[in-house]
Enzyme design. Structure first.
Site, short mmCIF file in Angstrom:
data_model
loop_
_atom_site.label_atom_id
_atom_site.label_comp_id
_atom_site.label_asym_id
_atom_site.label_seq_id
_atom_site.Cartn_x
_atom_site.Cartn_y
_atom_site.Cartn_z
N MET A 133 0.70 -0.98 -0.03
CA MET A 133 -0.31 0.35 0.49
C MET A 133 0.76 0.91 0.05
SD MET A 133 -2.92 0.76 -0.16
CE MET A 133 -3.55 -0.57 0.09
N CYS A 134 0.81 1.86 -0.93
CA CYS A 134 1.03 3.87 -0.53
C CYS A 134 1.07 4.38 -0.19
CB CYS A 134 1.00 3.64 -2.29
SG CYS A 134 1.76 2.37 -3.61
N GLY A 135 1.57 5.67 0.17
CA GLY A 135 1.37 7.21 0.87
C GLY A 135 1.43 8.01 -0.25
#
Length: 542
Positions: free
Chosen positions: A1-3
């Site tokens: 998952m990315c920010g």
């Protein structure tokens, strides 16, 4: 998952809010990251991305800037496409999406064709347009601040950034920056119910029109007969057998995608390894037990599967971690061992001392839960943060899961009728009211649960995947009548009538004992909740 993070501020100053949530953005995407800054008319824009490598041959840096100057921030999993895309197994979702938008240019077409959870920020350089949105189920967090002269869009916030709100998972929002004002237009998902002040430009159809496959009248059901049937009998009855088979098939496909589309290396290794790549948030209840059993069908036979079970110490009862979910998970694990005798199951007992709970809540978790703020948000947010950290005792030794991906049973209760309040609604108001309650709960789940849970779990640098909320599972289950999903009425007890269809599926898969376990909320099963508190009250601990 990315920010991912984006800001537009009128004037020459760069928005400094990123400094307050930079650490959380980096923890969501620990593998690679960068920023870029541009001027758009009177606005100074900042784009920042931090990446957790999950798909493609190697990580793709973000913000991703194409040859035309378009800028993409993508946080999601694209499992399949309903349009033709120039996709290679070596390419990440980010590159595939950027190439399509660069050369085809149709955002609405692409986003209605993506199968999988996502949030997206995309700046169209030529048109001077900014697109912002979440997938139609709202499985990935995205927050925003909308002001007259400032726009902030971010995966995760901080309590010192005031007035952040969840981006409604109701469609794609379009900002025409050439008009000199930060006012979004909405391309609304056709299945959503949303009263708003946004200028709705168009409707986008994502789900097929729900076609309900059901007997004409619930009173004609076999369950209305005087006999109290057992699960073995119902499995053989035509009223249930087809739906059970279809549910299992949809769940199998959903779990397969979420356990095989991952790197061959765990978080600790650079190359292919035999460590756990998948961990399951494991209470031992029916939802997580089914995920564990189905996951074992697709995960390589020589790899362990990590089962994460959390328990909290109470101030009034020091050093006692023998909570209800701990007892349940141990019994369910024995059933899994019988069904999958060659699989290595790593049960990680995550015991959280009261003092550590207080410290982590204050330092970290309250900022992840924000902008939500209730006692229930506090209890669930803390439970999921410690569980997803994956640090505990396994076979008598300290162990931290190296898994990149977490599987969670989120959504099963809303879709399949797991909450005990459904029984009261049916008793007082009938099946039609229960069906309306199902629809309300499904429409609320992005803002009530999923954004918060995504922020909390992904803070530990893992990808949260929710097989029950796969598009095909959702479409199938929502096409059933409520009485085909559950039967929360006498003479059938709570550990039978609630989520009846899922219980029958579990029974058919061999989880005979687990199929009859009663529903227990995570906050009570892990013993973090205080029963005398009202879950909907504002928490003074956040």
């Amino acid at each position: 998952m990315c920010g991912i993070f984006c800001s537009f501020v009128k004037g020459s100053a760069v928005c400094d809010s990123i400094n307050k949530c930079r650490s959380s953005l980096q923890k969501r995407g620990p593998d690679i990251g960068s920023t870029c800054q541009i001027k758009v008319n009177d606005y100074t824009a900042l784009f920042s991305g931090n990446i957790l490598w999950i798909q493609g041959e190697r990580p793709t840096n973000q913000p991703y800037v194409d040859d035309k100057g378009n800028i993409l921030l993508w946080n999601g999993d694209a499992y399949s496409w309903n349009v033709t895309v120039n996709a290679s197994i070596k390419d990440s979702d980010t590159k595939i999406i950027s190439d399509f938008l660069c050369y085809e240019g149709n955002m609405e077409l692409l986003m209605t064709s993506v199968q999988g959870p996502y949030s997206i920020i995309y700046y169209d350089y030529e048109q001077q347009v900014l697109w912002v949105g979440r997938d139609p189920i709202g499985r990935v967090s995205l927050l925003w601040y909308l002001g007259a002269d400032k726009l902030i869009v971010t995966s995760v916030g901080h309590k010192d950034i005031p007035d952040l709100k969840e981006v409604p998972a109701v469609g794609l929002f379009k900002f025409n920056l050439s008009e000199g004002q930060l006012k979004p237009q909405l391309f609304q998902w056709s299945h959503t119910r949303f009263d708003c002040d946004y200028n709705i430009i168009n409707e986008l159809q994502y789900f097929k029109q729900i076609r309900t496959h059901h007997i004409t009248n619930p009173e004609d059901s076999i369950l209305n007969e005087n006999n109290q049937f057992n699960m073995a009998t119902l499995l053989l009855h035509q009223e249930f057998s087809t739906n059970i088979t279809n549910l299992i098939d949809h769940l199998l496909q959903s779990v397969e995608k979420r356990t095989t589309i991952i790197p061959k290396a765990c978080k600790l290794c650079e190359f292919k390894c035999d460590h756990a790549k998948i961990a399951i948030l494991f209470s031992g209840g029916i939802d997580s037990a089914i995920l564990a059993l189905l996951a074992s069908k697709y995960i390589e036979s020589d790899e362990p599967i990590d089962l994460l079970n959390v328990s909290f110490e109470r101030q009034s009862n020091p050093n006692n971690f023998d909570c209800p979910d701990r007892q349940t998970c141990l019994s369910t694990l024995e059933e899994l061992k019988i069904l999958c005798p060659t699989r290595q199951w790593n049960l990680i007992k995550i015991d959280v001392p009261y003092t550590e709970l207080q410290q982590k809540r204050f330092d970290t978790i309250r900022h992840l839960i924000y902008p939500l703020n209730t006692i229930l948000d506090d209890s669930l947010g803390c439970s999921l943060w410690f569980a997803s950290r994956g640090l505990g005792i396994c076979d008598g030794k300290w162990y931290k899961t190296p898994a990149r991906v977490l599987l969670s049973g989120m959504g099963a209760d809303e879709l399949l009728g797991g909450y005990t309040r459904y029984r009261k609604i049916l008793q007082r108001h009938g099946w039609q009211s229960l069906n309306e309650e199902f629809d309300k709960d499904f429409s609320k789940i992005p803002s009530r649960n999923l954004g918060r849970d995504n922020r909390v779990c992904c803070d530990n640098g893992r990808q949260l995947r929710t097989p029950y909320l796969d598009e095909n599972v959702v479409e199938f289950v929502r096409g059933l009548s409520p009485w085909q999903r559950c039967w929360p009425k006498e003479p059938y007890p709570i550990n039978f009538g609630e989520k009846l269809l899922l219980r029958l599926a579990a029974f058919k898969l061999g989880l005979v004992n687990t199929a009859s376990l009663p529903k227990r909320a995570l906050q009570f099963g892990s013993r973090i909740a205080i029963k005398k508190e009202n879950a909907n009250d504002i928490s003074d601990r956040l």
